[in-house]
Design a protein around this motif. Structure first.
Motif, PDB file in Angstrom:
ATOM      1  N   SER A  93       4.875   6.201   8.548  1.00  0.00           N
ATOM      2  CA  SER A  93       4.985   6.689   9.924  1.00  0.00           C
ATOM      3  C   SER A  93       3.744   6.328  10.731  1.00  0.00           C
ATOM      4  CB  SER A  93       5.187   8.206   9.926  1.00  0.00           C
ATOM      5  OG  SER A  93       6.353   8.577   9.227  1.00  0.00           O
ATOM      6  N   ALA A  94       2.575   6.522  10.125  1.00  0.00           N
ATOM      7  CA  ALA A  94       1.328   6.248  10.830  1.00  0.00           C
ATOM      8  C   ALA A  94       1.205   4.774  11.195  1.00  0.00           C
ATOM      9  CB  ALA A  94       0.144   6.681   9.969  1.00  0.00           C
ATOM     10  N   HIS A  95       1.565   3.892  10.292  1.00  0.00           N
ATOM     11  CA  HIS A  95       1.380   2.467  10.554  1.00  0.00           C
ATOM     12  C   HIS A  95       2.457   1.894  11.462  1.00  0.00           C
ATOM     13  CE1 HIS A  95      -2.098   1.239   8.001  1.00  0.00           C
ATOM     14  NE2 HIS A  95      -1.947   2.506   7.665  1.00  0.00           N
ATOM     15  N   ARG A 128       0.834  -1.203   0.000  1.00  0.00           N
ATOM     16  CA  ARG A 128       0.000   0.000   0.000  1.00  0.00           C
ATOM     17  C   ARG A 128       0.866   1.250   0.000  1.00  0.00           C
ATOM     18  NH1 ARG A 128      -5.012   1.909   1.998  1.00  0.00           N
ATOM     19  NH2 ARG A 128      -5.152   4.044   1.202  1.00  0.00           N
ATOM     20  N   ALA A 129       1.916   1.254   0.785  1.00  0.00           N
ATOM     21  CA  ALA A 129       2.807   2.418   0.843  1.00  0.00           C
ATOM     22  C   ALA A 129       3.423   2.702  -0.520  1.00  0.00           C
ATOM     23  CB  ALA A 129       3.893   2.202   1.886  1.00  0.00           C
ATOM     24  N   GLY A 162       0.437  15.756   6.902  1.00  0.00           N
ATOM     25  CA  GLY A 162       1.593  15.628   7.783  1.00  0.00           C
ATOM     26  C   GLY A 162       1.280  15.395   9.242  1.00  0.00           C
ATOM     27  N   LEU A 163       0.027  15.521   9.661  1.00  0.00           N
ATOM     28  CA  LEU A 163      -0.340  15.313  11.055  1.00  0.00           C
ATOM     29  C   LEU A 163      -1.075  13.979  11.192  1.00  0.00           C
ATOM     30  CD1 LEU A 163      -0.057  16.837  13.747  1.00  0.00           C
ATOM     31  CD2 LEU A 163      -2.383  17.668  13.413  1.00  0.00           C
ATOM     32  N   ILE A 164      -0.659  13.174  12.167  1.00  0.00           N
ATOM     33  CA  ILE A 164      -1.188  11.825  12.365  1.00  0.00           C
ATOM     34  C   ILE A 164      -1.807  11.747  13.757  1.00  0.00           C
ATOM     35  CG2 ILE A 164      -0.583   9.374  12.540  1.00  0.00           C
ATOM     36  CD1 ILE A 164       1.927  10.160  10.752  1.00  0.00           C
ATOM     37  N   LEU A 165      -3.006  11.165  13.849  1.00  0.00           N
ATOM     38  CA  LEU A 165      -3.683  10.973  15.123  1.00  0.00           C
ATOM     39  C   LEU A 165      -4.114   9.517  15.228  1.00  0.00           C
ATOM     40  CD1 LEU A 165      -4.829  12.309  17.720  1.00  0.00           C
ATOM     41  CD2 LEU A 165      -6.970  12.650  16.455  1.00  0.00           C
ATOM     42  N   ARG A 202       3.208  10.633  -4.239  1.00  0.00           N
ATOM     43  CA  ARG A 202       3.962  11.692  -3.569  1.00  0.00           C
ATOM     44  C   ARG A 202       4.785  11.102  -2.423  1.00  0.00           C
ATOM     45  NH1 ARG A 202       1.258  15.073  -0.737  1.00  0.00           N
ATOM     46  NH2 ARG A 202       2.724  16.801  -0.940  1.00  0.00           N
ATOM     47  N   PRO A 203       6.097  11.347  -2.381  1.00  0.00           N
ATOM     48  CA  PRO A 203       6.923  10.818  -1.289  1.00  0.00           C
ATOM     49  C   PRO A 203       6.412  11.210   0.094  1.00  0.00           C
ATOM     50  CG  PRO A 203       8.310  11.666  -3.054  1.00  0.00           C
ATOM     51  CD  PRO A 203       6.908  12.051  -3.402  1.00  0.00           C
ATOM     52  N   ALA A 204       5.888  12.436   0.229  1.00  0.00           N
ATOM     53  CA  ALA A 204       5.393  12.880   1.537  1.00  0.00           C
ATOM     54  C   ALA A 204       4.219  12.012   1.992  1.00  0.00           C
ATOM     55  CB  ALA A 204       4.985  14.347   1.481  1.00  0.00           C
ATOM     56  N   ASP A 205       3.344  11.643   1.056  1.00  0.00           N
ATOM     57  CA  ASP A 205       2.205  10.786   1.412  1.00  0.00           C
ATOM     58  C   ASP A 205       2.674   9.387   1.798  1.00  0.00           C
ATOM     59  OD1 ASP A 205       0.490  12.883   0.846  1.00  0.00           O
ATOM     60  OD2 ASP A 205       0.130  12.225  -1.215  1.00  0.00           O
TER      61      ASP A 205
END
Length: 275
Positions: free
Chosen positions: A56-58, A41-42, A111-114, A47-50
């Motif tokens: 990071s999130a996973h 999936r990654a 860029g923000l993860i919750l 986009r590299p940022a996405d």
């Protein structure tokens, strides 16, 4: 008869900023802890940022669940559980065969993860504040009382108010297991300022989460009494591979909510979370 005193249900929230894709931090992420499906999936993100945000999130989710269950992050089996509409589009993410009861929800935006974890069904959502034009386009799809409440505000205030309302709605729908397949107009998640506003969803506590000036966030928990909510900011170094990374316990407490009020460490809130 002496009443039985029960502890308030717990909701743990974790806030993280994704590192820049060309940073040293991004190169040190513990990607090996993800399963094959997550890696595939990654790789689909253009986009590299996405892509780095997803990784990071996973990684963060797996390490948080590992701390909750006592299992190594890479051994955790994540899957999908059909939601109430029995559609692949409404399947709820779950941890397969957890040794302790744990539900989770994950959201990320620009860029923000919750991430949220609890012993009962939970949903979280984070959104960047939209433009006023986006509010004009999407607003009429809200519950009529929600839309009237927004229109009663001065126009410059509406984007921030809409973002906060929308995160409440998405957090609830994610916790419910339907996502936006359930029409946004069906449920009222406003502030009750409209004279004809109905009550909120029964059996759920939905609360705003303060995450900074450019985003809005909310959490929904399937409980009948006010939960104790902790919000921690997770340094990106907690996601590093090998022994050089920080332990999860290094995540400082950013906010505490109990009985309806927030206690905040404003010095942490006013700057970007570490990482």
């Amino acid at each position: 008869m002496v009443p039985v005193l029960r502890e308030a249900p717990e909701l743990s929230l974790w806030l993280l900023r994704s590192p820049s894709p060309d940073s040293a931090a991004a190169a040190r992420l513990a990607v090996r802890e993800l399963d094959d499906a997550e890696v595939r999936r990654a790789a689909l993100f253009v986009r590299p940022a996405d892509r780095v945000q997803y990784l990071s999130a996973h990684i963060a989710l797996r390490r948080i669940l590992a701390a909750t269950t006592g299992c190594p992050p890479e051994s955790l089996r994540l899957g999908r559980e059909p939601g109430p509409l029995l559609s692949p589009r409404t399947s709820r993410p779950v941890l397969r065969h957890p040794p302790v009861p744990v539900h989770f929800s994950l959201s990320h935006s620009h860029g923000l993860i919750l991430i949220g974890t609890a012993a009962s069904a939970v949903g979280v959502d984070v959104q960047r504040t939209p433009t006023i034009e986006a509010v004009r386009v999407v607003g009429p799809a809200l519950h009529p009382a929600e839309w009237r409440e927004l229109l009663a505000l001065p126009e410059p205030w509406r984007p921030a108010a809409f973002a906060q309302l929308w995160t409440r709605k998405e957090a609830y729908l994610k916790g419910l297991g339907t996502g936006l397949v359930r029409r946004p107009a069906m449920d009222y998640l406003g502030l009750g300022t409209d004279a004809d506003a109905p009550p909120g969803p029964p059996g759920w506590i939905v609360r705003d989460v303060l995450v900074g000036p450019h985003h809005a966030a909310a959490a929904a928990l399937a409980v009948a009494v006010e939960p104790r909510i902790t919000l921690r900011t997770l340094p990106v170094a907690c996601l590093y591979d090998g022994d050089a990374g920080l332990p999860l316990s290094a995540a400082p407490l950013l906010a505490l909510r109990r009985r309806g009020s927030w206690t905040l460490r404003w010095s942490l809130l006013e700057r970007d979370p570490p990482g």
